[in-house]
Design an enzyme around this catalytic site. Structure first.
Site, mmCIF file in Angstrom:
data_model
loop_
_atom_site.group_PDB
_atom_site.id
_atom_site.type_symbol
_atom_site.label_atom_id
_atom_site.label_comp_id
_atom_site.label_asym_id
_atom_site.label_seq_id
_atom_site.Cartn_x
_atom_site.Cartn_y
_atom_site.Cartn_z
ATOM 1 N N GLY A 11 42.117 54.434 34.107
ATOM 2 C CA GLY A 11 41.531 53.164 33.654
ATOM 3 C C GLY A 11 42.054 52.917 32.249
ATOM 4 N N ALA A 12 43.037 52.020 32.151
ATOM 5 C CA ALA A 12 43.618 51.723 30.832
ATOM 6 C C ALA A 12 43.016 50.434 30.276
ATOM 7 C CB ALA A 12 45.138 51.608 30.950
ATOM 8 N N GLY A 13 41.746 50.223 30.592
ATOM 9 C CA GLY A 13 41.036 49.041 30.089
ATOM 10 C C GLY A 13 40.542 49.285 28.677
ATOM 11 N N VAL A 15 37.809 50.819 27.317
ATOM 12 C CA VAL A 15 37.386 52.168 26.917
ATOM 13 C C VAL A 15 38.569 53.135 27.016
ATOM 14 C CG1 VAL A 15 35.853 54.117 27.387
ATOM 15 C CG2 VAL A 15 34.984 51.778 27.616
ATOM 16 N N GLY A 16 39.309 53.064 28.122
ATOM 17 C CA GLY A 16 40.408 54.006 28.353
ATOM 18 C C GLY A 16 41.486 53.906 27.276
ATOM 19 N N ARG A 84 29.464 45.058 35.937
ATOM 20 C CA ARG A 84 28.613 44.033 36.562
ATOM 21 C C ARG A 84 29.137 42.668 36.164
ATOM 22 N NH1 ARG A 84 22.195 45.439 36.776
ATOM 23 N NH2 ARG A 84 22.469 46.857 38.507
ATOM 24 N N ARG A 96 22.785 46.170 41.652
ATOM 25 C CA ARG A 96 23.036 47.577 41.365
ATOM 26 C C ARG A 96 23.618 48.269 42.598
ATOM 27 N NH1 ARG A 96 18.105 51.551 41.075
ATOM 28 N NH2 ARG A 96 18.295 51.058 43.266
ATOM 29 N N VAL A 126 33.100 58.339 32.954
ATOM 30 C CA VAL A 126 32.597 57.276 32.067
ATOM 31 C C VAL A 126 32.108 56.093 32.920
ATOM 32 C CG1 VAL A 126 33.210 55.665 30.194
ATOM 33 C CG2 VAL A 126 34.160 57.964 30.186
ATOM 34 N N ASP A 156 24.718 57.194 23.465
ATOM 35 C CA ASP A 156 23.332 56.779 23.200
ATOM 36 C C ASP A 156 22.839 57.420 21.896
ATOM 37 O OD1 ASP A 156 23.373 55.352 25.585
ATOM 38 O OD2 ASP A 156 22.674 57.061 26.760
ATOM 39 N N ARG A 159 24.346 55.694 18.812
ATOM 40 C CA ARG A 159 23.635 54.440 18.478
ATOM 41 C C ARG A 159 22.311 54.756 17.781
ATOM 42 N NH1 ARG A 159 25.345 51.779 24.191
ATOM 43 N NH2 ARG A 159 27.190 50.658 23.429
ATOM 44 N N HIS A 183 21.558 57.545 31.860
ATOM 45 C CA HIS A 183 22.139 56.478 31.040
ATOM 46 C C HIS A 183 21.535 55.170 31.530
ATOM 47 C CE1 HIS A 183 24.924 54.611 28.431
ATOM 48 N NE2 HIS A 183 25.738 54.149 29.344
HETATM 49 N N1 APR Z 1 42.415 52.993 39.840
HETATM 50 C C1 APR Z 1 42.782 52.941 38.555
HETATM 51 N N2 APR Z 1 42.269 52.060 37.681
HETATM 52 C C2 APR Z 1 41.379 51.191 38.145
HETATM 53 C C3 APR Z 1 40.936 51.186 39.494
HETATM 54 C C4 APR Z 1 41.513 52.141 40.366
HETATM 55 N N3 APR Z 1 41.169 52.228 41.642
HETATM 56 N N4 APR Z 1 40.026 50.194 39.632
HETATM 57 C C5 APR Z 1 39.873 49.611 38.440
HETATM 58 N N5 APR Z 1 40.685 50.200 37.525
HETATM 59 C C6 APR Z 1 40.884 49.869 36.127
HETATM 60 C C7 APR Z 1 40.917 48.366 35.870
HETATM 61 O O1 APR Z 1 42.170 47.805 36.211
HETATM 62 C C8 APR Z 1 40.637 48.302 34.374
HETATM 63 O O2 APR Z 1 41.820 48.259 33.604
HETATM 64 O O3 APR Z 1 39.797 50.323 35.342
HETATM 65 C C9 APR Z 1 39.873 49.612 34.102
HETATM 66 C C10 APR Z 1 38.462 49.393 33.574
HETATM 67 O O4 APR Z 1 38.576 48.826 32.338
HETATM 68 P P1 APR Z 1 37.623 47.642 31.798
HETATM 69 O O5 APR Z 1 37.376 46.681 32.916
HETATM 70 O O6 APR Z 1 38.198 47.168 30.508
HETATM 71 O O7 APR Z 1 36.234 48.379 31.580
HETATM 72 P P2 APR Z 1 35.779 49.226 30.308
HETATM 73 O O8 APR Z 1 35.040 48.350 29.374
HETATM 74 O O9 APR Z 1 36.924 50.033 29.804
HETATM 75 O O10 APR Z 1 34.694 50.177 30.973
HETATM 76 C C11 APR Z 1 35.107 51.315 31.724
HETATM 77 O O11 APR Z 1 32.918 52.211 31.720
HETATM 78 O O12 APR Z 1 30.913 51.279 31.257
HETATM 79 C C12 APR Z 1 31.712 51.802 32.241
HETATM 80 O O13 APR Z 1 31.291 51.020 34.452
HETATM 81 C C13 APR Z 1 31.974 50.713 33.272
HETATM 82 O O14 APR Z 1 33.662 51.279 34.836
HETATM 83 C C14 APR Z 1 33.440 50.782 33.535
HETATM 84 C C15 APR Z 1 33.970 51.813 32.551
#
Ligand code: APR
Length: 315
Positions: A11-13, A15-16, A84, A96, A126, A156, A159, A183
């Site tokens: 997950g390179a979003g 958080v990642g 969500r 949920r 995470v 938590d 914070r 959580h």
């Molecule tokens: N394989 C790899 N990556 C994936 C997959 C998958 N099957 N499905 C989704 N992703 C990637 C998305 O493409 C996205 O880049 O996971 C990433 C999630 O990043 P964000 O949407 O930016 O979420 P983020 O704010 O980083 O939160 C990460 O933390 O709070 C939890 O449940 C929340 O799952 C979320 C995680």
């Protein structure tokens, strides 16, 4: 030849990618970023790599849409999942139950890909709903419980500590305390074990102010969503980074960690946030602290909330 620690972040979003940023800046090891979106992990990895000469880190970053590059990781952080969302037509948020079903499939398939290639890794979850997703990772990896943990309590607690330091006008370094439990809104801050420079918090703040801080901590995630329109990521990424650091550097820090309990605190086969010693082997020890009656009651409410979500899983 000795090699650097290897840290995979799935997950390179938000958080990642932020986690990867801090991991290399702290020289924790080489990082592999994986995401399903083409170009995203590669772009984030390249952009961060180009910061290396300026920031002065030697750790390498690799971005990929596959898993072969993740082989033999020491630690794997799983942030993949969907948040969500509000349905634009109905205006309703993902329920949920639907979120559990969607993220269970994502986290399950990611875990299987990872487990086969990095059989000795410590896995840190995470993705939400956090405690339930830890159960998915444990079942799908087949790893021992010591190597499948979740990040919630560090965030938590961060914070909680920040709000206390802000209120008292003192350094965050001097606040010690823990937030236990699941959580979510039922998390359990523990004022009886919170101190400021060694002085019990209860001597420095009246109970009404402490209650307000507890309430704000419980709603901390929502406060950020209310401001940004999406989840926070600096504090979550810093929190998971602290856990990764304790593992790869074998620091044995005592951090609130979602651990599978087998009798500790009176719970069986349930992931809940408790103080744990984190080192190379993952959870090296769960510490049982004495809780007051009110805190025990709150932990029970929190455990029941986790059980209600875990019930939705097919394990
Ligand atoms: N394989 C790899 N990556 C994936 C997959 C998958 N099957 N499905 C989704 N992703 C990637 C998305 O493409 C996205 O880049 O996971 C990433 C999630 O990043 P964000 O949407 O930016 O979420 P983020 O704010 O980083 O939160 C990460 O933390 O709070 C939890 O449940 C929340 O799952 C979320 C995680």
């Amino acid at each position: 030849m000795p090699r650097r620690n290897k840290i995979t972040v799935v997950g390179a979003g938000n958080v990642g990618a932020t986690m990867a940023h801090w991991a290399v800046q702290k020289h924790l090891g080489d990082v592999v970023l994986v995401d399903i979106k083409e170009g995203l992990p590669q772009g984030k990895a390249l952009d961060l790599s180009e910061a290396a000469p300026v920031m002065g880190f030697d750790c390498t970053l690799t971005g990929t849409n596959g898993y072969d590059e993740t082989a033999d990781s020491d630690v794997v952080v799983i942030t993949a999942g969907v948040p969500r969302r509000k349905d634009p037509e109905t205006g309703e948020f993902t329920s949920r139950d639907d979120l559990v079903e969607i993220n269970r499939k994502i986290v399950g398939s990611v875990t299987r890909e990872i487990a086969g290639r990095s059989p000795n890794a410590v896995l840190i979850c995470v993705s939400n709903p956090l405690d339930a997703m830890c159960h998915v990772m444990l079942a799908e990896s087949g790893f021992p419980k010591e190597r499948v943990i979740g990040m919630a309590g560090v965030l938590d607690t961060a914070r909680y500590k920040y709000f206390i330091s802000e209120k008292l006008g003192v350094s965050v370094d001097d606040i010690h305390g823990m937030v236990l439990g699941g959580h979510g809104d039922t998390m359990v801050p523990v004022p009886s074990h919170t101190s400021v420079g060694g002085i019990p918090l209860t001597e420095l703040m009246d109970s009404e102010t402490i209650d307000k801080i507890i309430h704000r901590t419980r709603k901390g995630g929502g406060e950020i969503v209310g401001l940004l329109g999406y989840s926070g990521y600096y504090a979550p990424a810093a929190s998971v980074c602290a856990m990764v650091e304790s593992v790869v550097r074998d620091r044995k820090r005592v951090l609130p960690t979602a651990c599978l309990l087998n009798g500790e605190y009176g719970y069986e086969n349930l992931y809940i946030g408790v103080p744990a010693v984190l080192g190379k082997a993952g959870v090296e020890k769960i510490i049982e602290m004495k809780l007051g009656d009110k805190e025990k009651e709150m932990l029970e409410i929190s455990a029941n909330a986790v059980r209600d979500v875990v019930k939705l899983l097919p394990y």
